[in-house]
Scaffold this motif. Structure first.
Motif, PDB file in Angstrom:
ATOM      1  N   LYS A  52      -2.850 -23.003 -45.422  1.00 31.71           N
ATOM      2  CA  LYS A  52      -4.048 -22.565 -46.141  1.00 31.71           C
ATOM      3  C   LYS A  52      -3.778 -21.235 -46.828  1.00 31.71           C
ATOM      4  O   LYS A  52      -2.969 -20.423 -46.362  1.00 31.71           O
ATOM      5  CB  LYS A  52      -5.252 -22.448 -45.203  1.00 31.71           C
ATOM      6  CG  LYS A  52      -5.089 -21.464 -44.066  1.00 31.71           C
ATOM      7  CD  LYS A  52      -6.327 -21.493 -43.164  1.00 31.71           C
ATOM      8  CE  LYS A  52      -6.170 -20.539 -41.983  1.00 31.71           C
ATOM      9  NZ  LYS A  52      -7.354 -20.573 -41.084  1.00 31.71           N
ATOM     10  N   ILE A  53      -4.439 -21.035 -47.945  1.00 35.68           N
ATOM     11  CA  ILE A  53      -4.332 -19.781 -48.686  1.00 35.68           C
ATOM     12  C   ILE A  53      -5.298 -18.775 -48.068  1.00 35.68           C
ATOM     13  O   ILE A  53      -6.507 -19.035 -47.988  1.00 35.68           O
ATOM     14  CB  ILE A  53      -4.663 -19.991 -50.179  1.00 35.68           C
ATOM     15  CG1 ILE A  53      -3.665 -20.964 -50.820  1.00 35.68           C
ATOM     16  CG2 ILE A  53      -4.659 -18.659 -50.923  1.00 35.68           C
ATOM     17  CD1 ILE A  53      -4.056 -21.393 -52.234  1.00 35.68           C
ATOM     18  N   LEU A  54      -4.789 -17.646 -47.615  1.00 33.28           N
ATOM     19  CA  LEU A  54      -5.654 -16.610 -47.042  1.00 33.28           C
ATOM     20  C   LEU A  54      -6.276 -15.749 -48.132  1.00 33.28           C
ATOM     21  O   LEU A  54      -7.450 -15.422 -48.071  1.00 33.28           O
ATOM     22  CB  LEU A  54      -4.861 -15.734 -46.068  1.00 33.28           C
ATOM     23  CG  LEU A  54      -4.312 -16.445 -44.826  1.00 33.28           C
ATOM     24  CD1 LEU A  54      -3.632 -15.447 -43.912  1.00 33.28           C
ATOM     25  CD2 LEU A  54      -5.415 -17.188 -44.076  1.00 33.28           C
ATOM     26  N   PHE A  55      -5.482 -15.372 -49.114  1.00 35.73           N
ATOM     27  CA  PHE A  55      -6.020 -14.672 -50.281  1.00 35.73           C
ATOM     28  C   PHE A  55      -4.970 -14.618 -51.374  1.00 35.73           C
ATOM     29  O   PHE A  55      -3.784 -14.831 -51.146  1.00 35.73           O
ATOM     30  CB  PHE A  55      -6.506 -13.254 -49.940  1.00 35.73           C
ATOM     31  CG  PHE A  55      -5.444 -12.332 -49.427  1.00 35.73           C
ATOM     32  CD1 PHE A  55      -4.598 -11.650 -50.293  1.00 35.73           C
ATOM     33  CD2 PHE A  55      -5.295 -12.116 -48.063  1.00 35.73           C
ATOM     34  CE1 PHE A  55      -3.630 -10.803 -49.829  1.00 35.73           C
ATOM     35  CE2 PHE A  55      -4.327 -11.258 -47.583  1.00 35.73           C
ATOM     36  CZ  PHE A  55      -3.492 -10.601 -48.469  1.00 35.73           C
ATOM     37  N   ARG A  56      -5.452 -14.333 -52.579  1.00 37.83           N
ATOM     38  CA  ARG A  56      -4.583 -14.132 -53.726  1.00 37.83           C
ATOM     39  C   ARG A  56      -5.084 -12.912 -54.493  1.00 37.83           C
ATOM     40  O   ARG A  56      -6.297 -12.688 -54.582  1.00 37.83           O
ATOM     41  CB  ARG A  56      -4.597 -15.355 -54.640  1.00 37.83           C
ATOM     42  CG  ARG A  56      -3.825 -15.128 -55.938  1.00 37.83           C
ATOM     43  CD  ARG A  56      -3.854 -16.302 -56.875  1.00 37.83           C
ATOM     44  NE  ARG A  56      -3.138 -15.971 -58.106  1.00 37.83           N
ATOM     45  CZ  ARG A  56      -2.721 -16.858 -58.980  1.00 37.83           C
ATOM     46  NH1 ARG A  56      -2.955 -18.143 -58.789  1.00 37.83           N
ATOM     47  NH2 ARG A  56      -2.072 -16.477 -60.063  1.00 37.83           N
ATOM     48  N   GLU A  57      -4.168 -12.117 -55.016  1.00 39.24           N
ATOM     49  CA  GLU A  57      -4.532 -10.911 -55.750  1.00 39.24           C
ATOM     50  C   GLU A  57      -3.834 -10.884 -57.109  1.00 39.24           C
ATOM     51  O   GLU A  57      -2.655 -11.241 -57.215  1.00 39.24           O
ATOM     52  CB  GLU A  57      -4.133  -9.651 -54.975  1.00 39.24           C
ATOM     53  CG  GLU A  57      -4.890  -9.434 -53.677  1.00 39.24           C
ATOM     54  CD  GLU A  57      -6.318  -8.999 -53.896  1.00 39.24           C
ATOM     55  OE1 GLU A  57      -6.626  -8.463 -54.980  1.00 39.24           O
ATOM     56  OE2 GLU A  57      -7.133  -9.174 -52.968  1.00 39.24           O
ATOM     57  N   HIS A  58      -4.567 -10.481 -58.130  1.00 35.54           N
ATOM     58  CA  HIS A  58      -3.986 -10.200 -59.438  1.00 35.54           C
ATOM     59  C   HIS A  58      -4.060  -8.692 -59.618  1.00 35.54           C
ATOM     60  O   HIS A  58      -5.149  -8.114 -59.591  1.00 35.54           O
ATOM     61  CB  HIS A  58      -4.749 -10.905 -60.556  1.00 35.54           C
ATOM     62  CG  HIS A  58      -4.244 -10.580 -61.929  1.00 35.54           C
ATOM     63  ND1 HIS A  58      -2.995 -10.960 -62.368  1.00 35.54           N
ATOM     64  CD2 HIS A  58      -4.800  -9.884 -62.962  1.00 35.54           C
ATOM     65  CE1 HIS A  58      -2.815 -10.519 -63.605  1.00 35.54           C
ATOM     66  NE2 HIS A  58      -3.890  -9.864 -63.985  1.00 35.54           N
ATOM     67  N   VAL A  59      -2.914  -8.041 -59.767  1.00 39.52           N
ATOM     68  CA  VAL A  59      -2.845  -6.580 -59.770  1.00 39.52           C
ATOM     69  C   VAL A  59      -2.442  -6.075 -61.147  1.00 39.52           C
ATOM     70  O   VAL A  59      -1.519  -6.602 -61.765  1.00 39.52           O
ATOM     71  CB  VAL A  59      -1.822  -6.086 -58.722  1.00 39.52           C
ATOM     72  CG1 VAL A  59      -1.753  -4.561 -58.708  1.00 39.52           C
ATOM     73  CG2 VAL A  59      -2.181  -6.619 -57.339  1.00 39.52           C
ATOM     74  N   ILE A  60      -3.157  -5.058 -61.627  1.00 39.83           N
ATOM     75  CA  ILE A  60      -2.792  -4.374 -62.865  1.00 39.83           C
ATOM     76  C   ILE A  60      -2.612  -2.898 -62.525  1.00 39.83           C
ATOM     77  O   ILE A  60      -3.562  -2.220 -62.122  1.00 39.83           O
ATOM     78  CB  ILE A  60      -3.859  -4.539 -63.959  1.00 39.83           C
ATOM     79  CG1 ILE A  60      -4.078  -6.020 -64.289  1.00 39.83           C
ATOM     80  CG2 ILE A  60      -3.447  -3.769 -65.215  1.00 39.83           C
ATOM     81  CD1 ILE A  60      -5.188  -6.267 -65.301  1.00 39.83           C
ATOM     82  N   LEU A  61      -1.387  -2.423 -62.645  1.00 30.75           N
ATOM     83  CA  LEU A  61      -1.087  -1.011 -62.367  1.00 30.75           C
ATOM     84  C   LEU A  61      -0.917  -0.255 -63.672  1.00 30.75           C
ATOM     85  O   LEU A  61      -0.124  -0.661 -64.536  1.00 30.75           O
ATOM     86  CB  LEU A  61       0.198  -0.893 -61.546  1.00 30.75           C
ATOM     87  CG  LEU A  61       0.193  -1.512 -60.147  1.00 30.75           C
ATOM     88  CD1 LEU A  61       1.562  -1.333 -59.502  1.00 30.75           C
ATOM     89  CD2 LEU A  61      -0.880  -0.888 -59.274  1.00 30.75           C
ATOM     90  N   LYS A  62      -1.642   0.829 -63.827  1.00 25.67           N
ATOM     91  CA  LYS A  62      -1.494   1.663 -65.017  1.00 25.67           C
ATOM     92  C   LYS A  62      -0.362   2.656 -64.802  1.00 25.67           C
ATOM     93  O   LYS A  62      -0.363   3.410 -63.830  1.00 25.67           O
ATOM     94  CB  LYS A  62      -2.801   2.393 -65.323  1.00 25.67           C
ATOM     95  CG  LYS A  62      -3.919   1.445 -65.758  1.00 25.67           C
ATOM     96  CD  LYS A  62      -5.092   2.206 -66.321  1.00 25.67           C
ATOM     97  CE  LYS A  62      -6.188   1.254 -66.791  1.00 25.67           C
ATOM     98  NZ  LYS A  62      -5.726   0.385 -67.896  1.00 25.67           N
ATOM     99  N   ASP A  63       0.620   2.618 -65.690  1.00 23.36           N
ATOM    100  CA  ASP A  63       1.771   3.504 -65.613  1.00 23.36           C
ATOM    101  C   ASP A  63       1.941   4.160 -66.977  1.00 23.36           C
ATOM    102  O   ASP A  63       2.587   3.621 -67.874  1.00 23.36           O
ATOM    103  CB  ASP A  63       3.020   2.701 -65.239  1.00 23.36           C
ATOM    104  CG  ASP A  63       4.242   3.593 -65.033  1.00 23.36           C
ATOM    105  OD1 ASP A  63       4.100   4.823 -65.169  1.00 23.36           O
ATOM    106  OD2 ASP A  63       5.328   3.057 -64.750  1.00 23.36           O
ATOM    107  N   GLY A  64       1.286   5.328 -67.141  1.00 29.12           N
ATOM    108  CA  GLY A  64       1.282   5.968 -68.445  1.00 29.12           C
ATOM    109  C   GLY A  64       0.521   5.121 -69.445  1.00 29.12           C
ATOM    110  O   GLY A  64      -0.645   4.784 -69.241  1.00 29.12           O
ATOM    111  N   LYS A  65       1.194   4.735 -70.500  1.00 28.43           N
ATOM    112  CA  LYS A  65       0.572   3.921 -71.541  1.00 28.43           C
ATOM    113  C   LYS A  65       0.772   2.429 -71.339  1.00 28.43           C
ATOM    114  O   LYS A  65       0.392   1.620 -72.193  1.00 28.43           O
ATOM    115  CB  LYS A  65       1.127   4.331 -72.915  1.00 28.43           C
ATOM    116  CG  LYS A  65       0.806   5.781 -73.280  1.00 28.43           C
ATOM    117  CD  LYS A  65       1.414   6.167 -74.606  1.00 28.43           C
ATOM    118  CE  LYS A  65       1.079   7.627 -74.951  1.00 28.43           C
ATOM    119  NZ  LYS A  65       1.673   8.022 -76.261  1.00 28.43           N
ATOM    120  N   LEU A  66       1.325   2.070 -70.185  1.00 28.19           N
ATOM    121  CA  LEU A  66       1.632   0.666 -69.920  1.00 28.19           C
ATOM    122  C   LEU A  66       0.796   0.119 -68.767  1.00 28.19           C
ATOM    123  O   LEU A  66       0.440   0.848 -67.835  1.00 28.19           O
ATOM    124  CB  LEU A  66       3.119   0.491 -69.590  1.00 28.19           C
ATOM    125  CG  LEU A  66       4.126   0.913 -70.671  1.00 28.19           C
ATOM    126  CD1 LEU A  66       5.532   0.728 -70.145  1.00 28.19           C
ATOM    127  CD2 LEU A  66       3.902   0.121 -71.953  1.00 28.19           C
TER     128      LEU A  66
END
Length: 211
Positions: A52-66
């Protein structure tokens, strides 16, 4: 899936004929780009009788202008089926760590997921802070993580689109590690150091360990 079910039926047959045999269950964390994690989530859904899937995450990390984007998923279930996710993930270039039940005897179990440079920095910070810990497992992606110019950069979209292949050509390595922190009193420090450096922390005390 059919192959999963055949292996699990064989396992069940062994368990039926051997009262001392116990079907093992374990966890795994898979990290990579969204296409890879979509594939692993689909595989888990097909095998939902065994995992079973316990959780899923979509992560966006800001690194300067990226913006650095990646996904990860945590799955729990029959160890035989869970092990199949390892070969499928590695074949696709993703990062994979497994957490067998024997790890639960380790104190303060955690999984850290972040770009490689951030993971190396916080591990060095733990050591400099004299926090007793050990790394039980480590895995890295071999495929790049999606990188975009963020919305704070005022450029026409067609120029951003033209520049995107250049940024994605500079591969961003994603690292996943399993650690054990010796002292309960250091758990908060580890979490603070990790989260302040934009590292996603999975604390196993928050994960349900029984069906």
């Amino acid at each position: 899936m059919i192959e999963d079910n055949i292996r699990v039926l064989r396992q069940a047959a062994i368990a039926t004929n051997d009262a001392s045999y116990k079907i093992d269950k374990s966890w795994c964390v898979i990290a990579g780009n969204d296409a890879l994690v979509d594939e692993m989530a689909y595989k888990a859904i097909l095998s939902n009788a065994n995992v079973k899937i316990l959780f899923r995450e979509h992560v966006i990390l800001k690194d300067g202008k990226l913006d650095k984007k990646f996904d990860f998923i945590m799955i729990y279930g029959n160890s035989i089926v869970i092990n199949d996710f390892k070969s499928a993930t590695k074949k696709s270039g993703g990062a994979y760590v497994s957490i067998p039940r024997k790890y639960l005897s380790e104190p303060n179990l955690m999984v850290l997921v972040a770009p490689d440079n951030a993971v190396k920095y916080v591990v060095s910070t733990f050591e400099k802070s004299r926090i007793p810990f050990k790394i039980l497992q480590e895995s890295q992606t071999t495929s790049f993580i999606d990188v975009d110019i963020n919305n704070e950069v005022k450029l026409p979209n067609f120029i951003k689109s033209a520049l995107k292949p250049f940024y994605n050509a500079n591969e961003v390595v994603l690292t996943t590690i399993v650690i054990s922190v010796e002292k309960d009193s250091d758990v908060g420090k580890v979490q603070s150091i990790a989260t302040s450096n934009k590292i996603f922390v999975i604390d196993f005390k928050d994960i349900v360990t029984e069906d």
